[in-house]
Design a protein around this motif. Structure first.
Motif, PDB file in Angstrom:
ATOM      1  N   LEU A 189     -12.927 -20.565 -12.845  1.00 40.80           N
ATOM      2  CA  LEU A 189     -13.528 -21.177 -14.032  1.00 40.80           C
ATOM      3  C   LEU A 189     -14.783 -20.395 -14.457  1.00 40.80           C
ATOM      4  O   LEU A 189     -15.050 -20.217 -15.644  1.00 40.80           O
ATOM      5  CB  LEU A 189     -13.866 -22.636 -13.733  1.00 40.80           C
ATOM      6  CG  LEU A 189     -14.173 -23.515 -14.935  1.00 40.80           C
ATOM      7  CD1 LEU A 189     -12.985 -23.597 -15.874  1.00 40.80           C
ATOM      8  CD2 LEU A 189     -14.550 -24.933 -14.478  1.00 40.80           C
TER       9      LEU A 189
ATOM     10  N   ASP B  11     -13.606 -17.372 -16.161  1.00 42.60           N
ATOM     11  CA  ASP B  11     -13.145 -17.743 -17.510  1.00 42.60           C
ATOM     12  C   ASP B  11     -14.329 -17.868 -18.465  1.00 42.60           C
ATOM     13  O   ASP B  11     -14.304 -17.387 -19.597  1.00 42.60           O
ATOM     14  CB  ASP B  11     -12.410 -19.090 -17.491  1.00 42.60           C
ATOM     15  CG  ASP B  11     -11.150 -19.065 -16.650  1.00 42.60           C
ATOM     16  OD1 ASP B  11     -10.646 -17.972 -16.366  1.00 42.60           O
ATOM     17  OD2 ASP B  11     -10.681 -20.159 -16.265  1.00 42.60           O
TER      18      ASP B  11
ATOM     19  N   GLY C 260      -4.556 -20.149 -17.265  1.00 48.06           N
ATOM     20  CA  GLY C 260      -5.364 -21.345 -17.029  1.00 48.06           C
ATOM     21  C   GLY C 260      -4.939 -22.048 -15.754  1.00 48.06           C
ATOM     22  O   GLY C 260      -3.941 -21.678 -15.133  1.00 48.06           O
ATOM     23  N   PRO C 261      -5.674 -23.078 -15.364  1.00 51.51           N
ATOM     24  CA  PRO C 261      -5.450 -23.705 -14.051  1.00 51.51           C
ATOM     25  C   PRO C 261      -4.413 -24.824 -14.031  1.00 51.51           C
ATOM     26  O   PRO C 261      -4.173 -25.404 -12.976  1.00 51.51           O
ATOM     27  CB  PRO C 261      -6.831 -24.272 -13.716  1.00 51.51           C
ATOM     28  CG  PRO C 261      -7.453 -24.559 -15.040  1.00 51.51           C
ATOM     29  CD  PRO C 261      -6.898 -23.564 -16.012  1.00 51.51           C
ATOM     30  N   PHE C 262      -3.804 -25.149 -15.164  1.00 56.57           N
ATOM     31  CA  PHE C 262      -2.986 -26.366 -15.179  1.00 56.57           C
ATOM     32  C   PHE C 262      -1.479 -26.123 -15.190  1.00 56.57           C
ATOM     33  O   PHE C 262      -0.697 -27.053 -15.371  1.00 56.57           O
ATOM     34  CB  PHE C 262      -3.389 -27.242 -16.381  1.00 56.57           C
ATOM     35  CG  PHE C 262      -4.827 -27.693 -16.305  1.00 56.57           C
ATOM     36  CD1 PHE C 262      -5.252 -28.538 -15.288  1.00 56.57           C
ATOM     37  CD2 PHE C 262      -5.775 -27.258 -17.225  1.00 56.57           C
ATOM     38  CE1 PHE C 262      -6.573 -28.943 -15.194  1.00 56.57           C
ATOM     39  CE2 PHE C 262      -7.093 -27.655 -17.143  1.00 56.57           C
ATOM     40  CZ  PHE C 262      -7.503 -28.502 -16.128  1.00 56.57           C
TER      41      PHE C 262
ATOM     42  N   TYR D  73      -4.112 -33.191 -18.607  1.00 52.22           N
ATOM     43  CA  TYR D  73      -2.861 -32.638 -18.073  1.00 52.22           C
ATOM     44  C   TYR D  73      -2.357 -33.578 -16.979  1.00 52.22           C
ATOM     45  O   TYR D  73      -3.159 -34.134 -16.202  1.00 52.22           O
ATOM     46  CB  TYR D  73      -3.107 -31.259 -17.458  1.00 52.22           C
ATOM     47  CG  TYR D  73      -3.300 -30.173 -18.494  1.00 52.22           C
ATOM     48  CD1 TYR D  73      -2.210 -29.498 -19.024  1.00 52.22           C
ATOM     49  CD2 TYR D  73      -4.564 -29.820 -18.931  1.00 52.22           C
ATOM     50  CE1 TYR D  73      -2.372 -28.497 -19.971  1.00 52.22           C
ATOM     51  CE2 TYR D  73      -4.746 -28.819 -19.884  1.00 52.22           C
ATOM     52  CZ  TYR D  73      -3.641 -28.164 -20.398  1.00 52.22           C
ATOM     53  OH  TYR D  73      -3.813 -27.179 -21.343  1.00 52.22           O
TER      54      TYR D  73
ATOM     55  N   TYR E  30      -9.733 -30.656 -25.486  1.00 48.29           N
ATOM     56  CA  TYR E  30     -10.128 -31.330 -24.234  1.00 48.29           C
ATOM     57  C   TYR E  30     -11.236 -30.541 -23.545  1.00 48.29           C
ATOM     58  O   TYR E  30     -11.348 -29.331 -23.743  1.00 48.29           O
ATOM     59  CB  TYR E  30      -8.924 -31.486 -23.287  1.00 48.29           C
ATOM     60  CG  TYR E  30      -8.339 -30.187 -22.784  1.00 48.29           C
ATOM     61  CD1 TYR E  30      -8.857 -29.560 -21.652  1.00 48.29           C
ATOM     62  CD2 TYR E  30      -7.281 -29.568 -23.440  1.00 48.29           C
ATOM     63  CE1 TYR E  30      -8.339 -28.364 -21.192  1.00 48.29           C
ATOM     64  CE2 TYR E  30      -6.757 -28.372 -22.989  1.00 48.29           C
ATOM     65  CZ  TYR E  30      -7.290 -27.774 -21.866  1.00 48.29           C
ATOM     66  OH  TYR E  30      -6.787 -26.578 -21.428  1.00 48.29           O
TER      67      TYR E  30
ATOM     68  N   ILE F   6     -13.127 -28.573 -20.561  1.00 50.14           N
ATOM     69  CA  ILE F   6     -12.809 -27.914 -19.300  1.00 50.14           C
ATOM     70  C   ILE F   6     -13.538 -28.692 -18.194  1.00 50.14           C
ATOM     71  O   ILE F   6     -14.486 -29.431 -18.481  1.00 50.14           O
ATOM     72  CB  ILE F   6     -13.239 -26.431 -19.303  1.00 50.14           C
ATOM     73  CG1 ILE F   6     -14.740 -26.306 -19.597  1.00 50.14           C
ATOM     74  CG2 ILE F   6     -12.420 -25.635 -20.310  1.00 50.14           C
ATOM     75  CD1 ILE F   6     -15.283 -24.935 -19.309  1.00 50.14           C
TER      76      ILE F   6
ATOM     77  N   ARG G 232     -12.276 -27.168 -25.193  1.00 47.35           N
ATOM     78  CA  ARG G 232     -11.278 -26.177 -25.613  1.00 47.35           C
ATOM     79  C   ARG G 232     -10.544 -26.710 -26.848  1.00 47.35           C
ATOM     80  O   ARG G 232     -10.195 -27.897 -26.909  1.00 47.35           O
ATOM     81  CB  ARG G 232     -10.222 -25.955 -24.519  1.00 47.35           C
ATOM     82  CG  ARG G 232     -10.735 -25.279 -23.265  1.00 47.35           C
ATOM     83  CD  ARG G 232      -9.706 -24.311 -22.726  1.00 47.35           C
ATOM     84  NE  ARG G 232      -9.503 -23.213 -23.655  1.00 47.35           N
ATOM     85  CZ  ARG G 232      -8.400 -22.491 -23.772  1.00 47.35           C
ATOM     86  NH1 ARG G 232      -7.356 -22.776 -23.020  1.00 47.35           N
ATOM     87  NH2 ARG G 232      -8.306 -21.502 -24.626  1.00 47.35           N
TER      88      ARG G 232
ATOM     89  N   HIS H 290      -4.171 -26.818 -27.814  1.00 50.24           N
ATOM     90  CA  HIS H 290      -3.215 -25.712 -27.661  1.00 50.24           C
ATOM     91  C   HIS H 290      -2.037 -26.153 -26.809  1.00 50.24           C
ATOM     92  O   HIS H 290      -2.114 -27.144 -26.080  1.00 50.24           O
ATOM     93  CB  HIS H 290      -3.890 -24.499 -27.019  1.00 50.24           C
ATOM     94  CG  HIS H 290      -4.530 -24.822 -25.707  1.00 50.24           C
ATOM     95  ND1 HIS H 290      -5.825 -25.271 -25.602  1.00 50.24           N
ATOM     96  CD2 HIS H 290      -4.041 -24.824 -24.439  1.00 50.24           C
ATOM     97  CE1 HIS H 290      -6.119 -25.504 -24.342  1.00 50.24           C
ATOM     98  NE2 HIS H 290      -5.057 -25.251 -23.598  1.00 50.24           N
TER      99      HIS H 290
ATOM    100  N   HIS I   9       0.654 -24.365 -23.973  1.00 46.65           N
ATOM    101  CA  HIS I   9       0.852 -23.166 -23.141  1.00 46.65           C
ATOM    102  C   HIS I   9       2.341 -22.821 -23.029  1.00 46.65           C
ATOM    103  O   HIS I   9       3.180 -23.734 -22.898  1.00 46.65           O
ATOM    104  CB  HIS I   9       0.361 -23.424 -21.718  1.00 46.65           C
ATOM    105  CG  HIS I   9      -1.112 -23.635 -21.591  1.00 46.65           C
ATOM    106  ND1 HIS I   9      -1.991 -22.615 -21.299  1.00 46.65           N
ATOM    107  CD2 HIS I   9      -1.869 -24.755 -21.677  1.00 46.65           C
ATOM    108  CE1 HIS I   9      -3.215 -23.095 -21.206  1.00 46.65           C
ATOM    109  NE2 HIS I   9      -3.178 -24.402 -21.434  1.00 46.65           N
TER     110      HIS I   9
ATOM    111  N   MET J 297      -0.771 -18.933 -25.209  1.00 44.79           N
ATOM    112  CA  MET J 297      -0.984 -20.309 -25.672  1.00 44.79           C
ATOM    113  C   MET J 297      -1.148 -20.291 -27.181  1.00 44.79           C
ATOM    114  O   MET J 297      -1.660 -19.334 -27.750  1.00 44.79           O
ATOM    115  CB  MET J 297      -2.172 -20.971 -24.978  1.00 44.79           C
ATOM    116  CG  MET J 297      -3.461 -20.216 -25.012  1.00 44.79           C
ATOM    117  SD  MET J 297      -4.732 -21.076 -24.062  1.00 44.79           S
ATOM    118  CE  MET J 297      -5.244 -19.812 -22.908  1.00 44.79           C
TER     119      MET J 297
ATOM    120  N   VAL K  47     -13.657 -20.625 -23.062  1.00 42.91           N
ATOM    121  CA  VAL K  47     -13.033 -19.583 -22.228  1.00 42.91           C
ATOM    122  C   VAL K  47     -12.485 -18.421 -23.075  1.00 42.91           C
ATOM    123  O   VAL K  47     -11.783 -17.562 -22.563  1.00 42.91           O
ATOM    124  CB  VAL K  47     -11.957 -20.167 -21.284  1.00 42.91           C
ATOM    125  CG1 VAL K  47     -12.576 -21.211 -20.369  1.00 42.91           C
ATOM    126  CG2 VAL K  47     -10.784 -20.764 -22.052  1.00 42.91           C
TER     127      VAL K  47
END
Ligand code: BEZ
Ligand code: FE
Length: 280
Positions: free
Chosen positions: A70, A73, A99-101, A154, A188, A190, A209, A212, A214, A228, A242
């Protein structure tokens, strides 16, 4: 080793790098030390400030998994690496950070079916085509798709959502086309519970953010694509914490206020075509 003074400190340290290790490691460490010393000199860093920086890094590594990513990012390093490592030929869809999700093992879903099990927002019918740079449709491309629910979370980090909500894999048809039903993505924040959140606050940076969706798109004979897609009109587009937003990845979402066939108003539609880079 020469006598070390404030003026010679950088050279003395760099000289130590001639003792061993791979040429690439030497190249990386030489540059890292040169820039790090340059930074310390340029801002006339105090010992107290250096200790604060070290405490920040310790905290970053302590509690929250993924906090260093993060940080990368938010410092724009992830996006720079992504751009440098996925240079695309003109006309091909631009890559973007994962990204992390993202989660492995999303279910395969039928063409045009819903990507979610549970959400009350108005439907968004999203479709497009996967094709080669010369316009040839790519049949059987796999699109691994994920986004937040309309509650801005998410499923990966939201126990209230059923398993696999807003994630799924779709295949393009013989004409390269793909389609799925979703809801409009929303902006949303981060994660800000860790050290990166404190840093953003300290320097007055935003944490939201822009909305979007992905995609990871893969097809035989083409370079895998991770990207994305953003939606026009989002007030956060110009200040993504990011730095993921690209002009070519922003699309219009159209609102429909009258019924069309079995689509009951209000509903939304969106289109995006993926142009894949041929494999090297
Ligand atoms: C994301 O879009 O999911 C994301 C990317 C980088 C940092 C945080 C979230
Ligand atoms: Fe995201």
């Amino acid at each position: 080793m020469g006598d070390l003074t404030e003026q010679t400190a950088t050279d003395v340290v760099l000289e130590e790098l001639t003792r061993g290790g791979s040429p690439r490691m030497k190249e990386i460490m030489t540059s890292l030390i040169t820039h790090l010393h340059g930074f310390v000199r340029e801002v006339e860093l105090t010992e107290q400030e250096w200790m604060e920086g070290i405490r920040f890094l310790e905290e970053t590594g302590e509690k929250i998994p993924g906090e260093f990513i993060l940080l990368s990012d938010n410092l724009g390093v992830s996006v720079l690496l992504d751009l440098m490592n996925h240079r695309k030929p003109k006309g091909a869809t631009e890559n973007n950070m994962q990204g992390p999700f993202h989660q492995e093992g999303s279910p395969e879903r039928a063409m045009s079916s819903r990507i979610f099990e549970d959400d009350d927002a108005d439907p968004l019918f999203w479709s497009g085509q996967v094709r080669a740079p010369d316009g040839t449709p790519i049949a059987g491309a796999l699109l691994d798709i994920w986004q937040t629910a309309s509650n801005a979370n998410y499923q990966l980090v939201d126990d209230r959502q059923p398993e696999h909500n807003f994630r799924g894999k779709y295949r393009s048809g013989a004409d390269g086309r793909y389609a799925f039903e979703t809801v409009c993505p929303v902006s949303y924040p981060i994660p800000t519970v860790g050290s990166v959140g404190k840093l953003l606050k300290a320097i007055g940076r935003p944490e939201i953010r822009p909305a979007h969706v992905h995609f990871k798109v893969s097809a035989d004979g083409f370079e895998p694509l991770t990207t994305m897609i953003f939606t026009k009109g989002d007030p956060h587009l110009g200040k993504d914490p990011v730095f993921g937003v690209r002009e070519s990845l922003i699309i219009d979402v159209a609102k429909h206020d009258t019924d069309e066939g079995d689509r009951k108003a209000p509903f939304y539609t969106a289109e995006f075509d993926f142009v894949m880079e041929p494999a090297a």
